[in-house]
Write a protein that holds these residues in place. Sequence first.
Motif, PDB file in Angstrom:
ATOM      1  N   ARG A   1     -95.186 -98.373  75.292  1.00 32.49           N
ATOM      2  CA  ARG A   1     -95.767 -98.071  76.593  1.00 32.49           C
ATOM      3  C   ARG A   1     -95.187 -99.052  77.611  1.00 32.49           C
ATOM      4  NH1 ARG A   1    -100.506 -95.417  78.304  1.00 32.49           N
ATOM      5  NH2 ARG A   1    -100.963 -94.914  76.146  1.00 32.49           N
ATOM      6  N   GLU A   2     -94.648 -98.500  78.706  1.00 30.52           N
ATOM      7  CA  GLU A   2     -94.129 -99.308  79.810  1.00 30.52           C
ATOM      8  C   GLU A   2     -94.760 -98.792  81.093  1.00 30.52           C
ATOM      9  OE1 GLU A   2     -89.888 -98.994  79.861  1.00 30.52           O
ATOM     10  OE2 GLU A   2     -89.691 -99.678  77.803  1.00 30.52           O
ATOM     11  N   GLY A   3     -95.812 -99.437  81.549  1.00 28.97           N
ATOM     12  CA  GLY A   3     -96.523 -98.947  82.729  1.00 28.97           C
ATOM     13  C   GLY A   3     -97.154 -97.604  82.422  1.00 28.97           C
ATOM     14  N   GLU A   4     -96.795 -96.593  83.223  1.00 30.11           N
ATOM     15  CA  GLU A   4     -97.330 -95.252  82.986  1.00 30.11           C
ATOM     16  C   GLU A   4     -96.483 -94.438  82.014  1.00 30.11           C
ATOM     17  OE1 GLU A   4     -98.927 -92.966  86.292  1.00 30.11           O
ATOM     18  OE2 GLU A   4     -98.490 -94.692  87.577  1.00 30.11           O
ATOM     19  N   ALA A   5     -95.290 -94.903  81.706  1.00 34.04           N
ATOM     20  CA  ALA A   5     -94.407 -94.187  80.784  1.00 34.04           C
ATOM     21  C   ALA A   5     -94.774 -94.527  79.338  1.00 34.04           C
ATOM     22  CB  ALA A   5     -92.955 -94.553  81.055  1.00 34.04           C
ATOM     23  N   VAL A   6     -94.812 -93.491  78.508  1.00 38.31           N
ATOM     24  CA  VAL A   6     -95.172 -93.657  77.098  1.00 38.31           C
ATOM     25  C   VAL A   6     -94.155 -92.910  76.248  1.00 38.31           C
ATOM     26  CG1 VAL A   6     -96.976 -93.330  75.368  1.00 38.31           C
ATOM     27  CG2 VAL A   6     -97.619 -93.675  77.749  1.00 38.31           C
ATOM     28  N   GLU A   7     -93.712 -93.548  75.159  1.00 39.61           N
ATOM     29  CA  GLU A   7     -92.819 -92.892  74.215  1.00 39.61           C
ATOM     30  C   GLU A   7     -93.581 -92.604  72.932  1.00 39.61           C
ATOM     31  OE1 GLU A   7     -89.205 -95.080  73.707  1.00 39.61           O
ATOM     32  OE2 GLU A   7     -88.529 -94.606  75.739  1.00 39.61           O
ATOM     33  N   TYR A   8     -93.429 -91.374  72.433  1.00 39.17           N
ATOM     34  CA  TYR A   8     -94.123 -90.918  71.237  1.00 39.17           C
ATOM     35  C   TYR A   8     -93.114 -90.516  70.164  1.00 39.17           C
ATOM     36  CZ  TYR A   8     -98.136 -90.225  74.363  1.00 39.17           C
ATOM     37  OH  TYR A   8     -99.154 -90.389  75.264  1.00 39.17           O
ATOM     38  N   HIS A   9     -93.462 -90.802  68.916  1.00 36.39           N
ATOM     39  CA  HIS A   9     -92.744 -90.181  67.797  1.00 36.39           C
ATOM     40  C   HIS A   9     -93.468 -88.856  67.613  1.00 36.39           C
ATOM     41  CE1 HIS A   9     -91.508 -90.391  63.270  1.00 36.39           C
ATOM     42  NE2 HIS A   9     -91.016 -89.333  63.890  1.00 36.39           N
ATOM     43  N   ALA A  10     -92.923 -87.812  68.252  1.00 33.70           N
ATOM     44  CA  ALA A  10     -93.626 -86.538  68.354  1.00 33.70           C
ATOM     45  C   ALA A  10     -93.648 -85.762  67.044  1.00 33.70           C
ATOM     46  CB  ALA A  10     -92.985 -85.683  69.435  1.00 33.70           C
ATOM     47  N   ALA A  11     -92.531 -85.740  66.355  1.00 40.58           N
ATOM     48  CA  ALA A  11     -92.445 -84.958  65.123  1.00 40.58           C
ATOM     49  C   ALA A  11     -91.229 -85.405  64.330  1.00 40.58           C
ATOM     50  CB  ALA A  11     -92.331 -83.474  65.449  1.00 40.58           C
ATOM     51  N   THR A  12     -91.212 -85.049  63.075  1.00 39.96           N
ATOM     52  CA  THR A  12     -90.043 -85.260  62.233  1.00 39.96           C
ATOM     53  C   THR A  12     -89.601 -83.892  61.742  1.00 39.96           C
ATOM     54  OG1 THR A  12     -90.768 -87.461  61.565  1.00 39.96           O
ATOM     55  CG2 THR A  12     -89.155 -86.376  60.164  1.00 39.96           C
ATOM     56  N   VAL A  13     -88.352 -83.565  62.010  1.00 38.88           N
ATOM     57  CA  VAL A  13     -87.795 -82.271  61.603  1.00 38.88           C
ATOM     58  C   VAL A  13     -86.547 -82.513  60.757  1.00 38.88           C
ATOM     59  CG1 VAL A  13     -88.706 -80.986  63.576  1.00 38.88           C
ATOM     60  CG2 VAL A  13     -86.478 -82.085  63.742  1.00 38.88           C
ATOM     61  N   GLN A  14     -86.163 -81.508  60.009  1.00 45.48           N
ATOM     62  CA  GLN A  14     -84.970 -81.601  59.173  1.00 45.48           C
ATOM     63  C   GLN A  14     -83.749 -81.146  59.967  1.00 45.48           C
ATOM     64  OE1 GLN A  14     -84.768 -82.719  55.944  1.00 45.48           O
ATOM     65  NE2 GLN A  14     -86.942 -83.190  56.030  1.00 45.48           N
ATOM     66  N   VAL A  15     -82.708 -81.965  59.993  1.00 47.63           N
ATOM     67  CA  VAL A  15     -81.421 -81.536  60.539  1.00 47.63           C
ATOM     68  C   VAL A  15     -80.630 -81.028  59.347  1.00 47.63           C
ATOM     69  CG1 VAL A  15     -79.282 -82.252  61.653  1.00 47.63           C
ATOM     70  CG2 VAL A  15     -81.459 -83.155  62.458  1.00 47.63           C
ATOM     71  N   GLU A  16     -80.331 -79.740  59.366  1.00 48.98           N
ATOM     72  CA  GLU A  16     -79.613 -79.112  58.263  1.00 48.98           C
ATOM     73  C   GLU A  16     -78.199 -78.795  58.702  1.00 48.98           C
ATOM     74  OE1 GLU A  16     -81.815 -75.684  57.056  1.00 48.98           O
ATOM     75  OE2 GLU A  16     -83.557 -76.859  56.471  1.00 48.98           O
ATOM     76  N   LEU A  17     -77.249 -79.031  57.806  1.00 43.46           N
ATOM     77  CA  LEU A  17     -75.854 -78.708  58.070  1.00 43.46           C
ATOM     78  C   LEU A  17     -75.441 -77.570  57.136  1.00 43.46           C
ATOM     79  CD1 LEU A  17     -74.349 -82.306  58.351  1.00 43.46           C
ATOM     80  CD2 LEU A  17     -75.238 -80.846  60.171  1.00 43.46           C
ATOM     81  N   HIS A  18     -74.701 -76.607  57.685  1.00 45.20           N
ATOM     82  CA  HIS A  18     -74.247 -75.452  56.914  1.00 45.20           C
ATOM     83  C   HIS A  18     -72.726 -75.414  56.916  1.00 45.20           C
ATOM     84  CE1 HIS A  18     -78.331 -73.873  56.749  1.00 45.20           C
ATOM     85  NE2 HIS A  18     -78.437 -74.246  58.004  1.00 45.20           N
ATOM     86  N   HIS A  19     -72.132 -75.098  55.771  1.00 42.75           N
ATOM     87  CA  HIS A  19     -70.675 -75.124  55.653  1.00 42.75           C
ATOM     88  C   HIS A  19     -69.987 -74.103  56.552  1.00 42.75           C
ATOM     89  CE1 HIS A  19     -71.609 -71.828  52.894  1.00 42.75           C
ATOM     90  NE2 HIS A  19     -70.353 -71.451  53.026  1.00 42.75           N
ATOM     91  N   THR A  20     -70.699 -73.079  56.989  1.00 43.39           N
ATOM     92  CA  THR A  20     -70.093 -72.079  57.875  1.00 43.39           C
ATOM     93  C   THR A  20     -70.072 -72.524  59.339  1.00 43.39           C
ATOM     94  OG1 THR A  20     -72.220 -70.962  58.127  1.00 43.39           O
ATOM     95  CG2 THR A  20     -70.751 -70.166  56.372  1.00 43.39           C
ATOM     96  N   GLN A  21     -70.748 -73.610  59.659  1.00 49.84           N
ATOM     97  CA  GLN A  21     -70.848 -74.068  61.050  1.00 49.84           C
ATOM     98  C   GLN A  21     -70.010 -75.317  61.339  1.00 49.84           C
ATOM     99  OE1 GLN A  21     -72.681 -72.479  63.453  1.00 49.84           O
ATOM    100  NE2 GLN A  21     -72.952 -70.885  61.926  1.00 49.84           N
ATOM    101  N   THR A  22     -69.067 -75.644  60.467  1.00 50.38           N
ATOM    102  CA  THR A  22     -68.325 -76.892  60.627  1.00 50.38           C
ATOM    103  C   THR A  22     -67.522 -76.944  61.922  1.00 50.38           C
ATOM    104  OG1 THR A  22     -66.520 -76.028  59.268  1.00 50.38           O
ATOM    105  CG2 THR A  22     -68.196 -77.380  58.164  1.00 50.38           C
ATOM    106  N   GLU A  23     -67.061 -75.798  62.406  1.00 47.42           N
ATOM    107  CA  GLU A  23     -66.321 -75.772  63.683  1.00 47.42           C
ATOM    108  C   GLU A  23     -67.219 -76.251  64.824  1.00 47.42           C
ATOM    109  OE1 GLU A  23     -63.125 -75.469  66.060  1.00 47.42           O
ATOM    110  OE2 GLU A  23     -63.055 -74.932  63.945  1.00 47.42           O
ATOM    111  N   ALA A  24     -68.471 -75.823  64.826  1.00 49.54           N
ATOM    112  CA  ALA A  24     -69.420 -76.249  65.859  1.00 49.54           C
ATOM    113  C   ALA A  24     -69.724 -77.738  65.744  1.00 49.54           C
ATOM    114  CB  ALA A  24     -70.714 -75.440  65.747  1.00 49.54           C
ATOM    115  N   TYR A  25     -69.926 -78.229  64.520  1.00 47.71           N
ATOM    116  CA  TYR A  25     -70.211 -79.655  64.327  1.00 47.71           C
ATOM    117  C   TYR A  25     -69.030 -80.508  64.771  1.00 47.71           C
ATOM    118  CZ  TYR A  25     -73.758 -77.643  61.227  1.00 47.71           C
ATOM    119  OH  TYR A  25     -74.781 -76.899  60.698  1.00 47.71           O
TER     120      TYR A  25
END
Length: 182
Positions: A40-64
């Motif tokens: 918390r910095e003054g009125e600004a607050v940072e939250y650990h909102a959620a934990t999600v899985q980052v998944e990598l797929h072999h067909t998307q390597t060009e995008a990565y």
Amino acid sequence: MPVGIVIRKSPGVTRWAAWSWRAVALLPGAGPAEWRELRREGEAVEYHAATVQVELHHTQTEAYLQGISAKVPSVYVVMRNGAAAHRDGAPLDVVLATASPFEAQDYADTGEEIVEKVPMPEGLVAWVRDFVEAHHQDEEFKKRRRDKRTIGDAQDGIGDPRIPQMSDVYRAPVMARKGRLH
């Protein structure tokens, strides 16, 4: 890989929005969290909102590859305004996080989700780079060929043969006696 999403709540800059909510950081390897306050910095607050899985797929390597070769390699966090989140005082549901700029563009095109670009930590960049090196295969360009039928088939002004016509389909309207067109 589990990645924690840090969302910053800060005072809005217009009278129409009391608060501004933005995804600002990632926590690779984070445990589960539901809008846990981190700082918390003054009125600004940072939250650990959620934990999600980052998944990598072999067909998307060009995008990565395109994503990690950008000036600032980033992960795209996709969020949605959610009724369930409003109960707890948090206005956003974190839907997913992706290293693919192409997938992020698909979500941004719908207009229903909020897509935030968050800088990727060095460890995550190395993880994606290792995955791309292990799975990327260049696809050779294949030029599409036209059909063998002739494109310039002459119709000789007959039009569609399924529609009976008295004369040429390209005829001009005929003026009737009273000045009306037929």
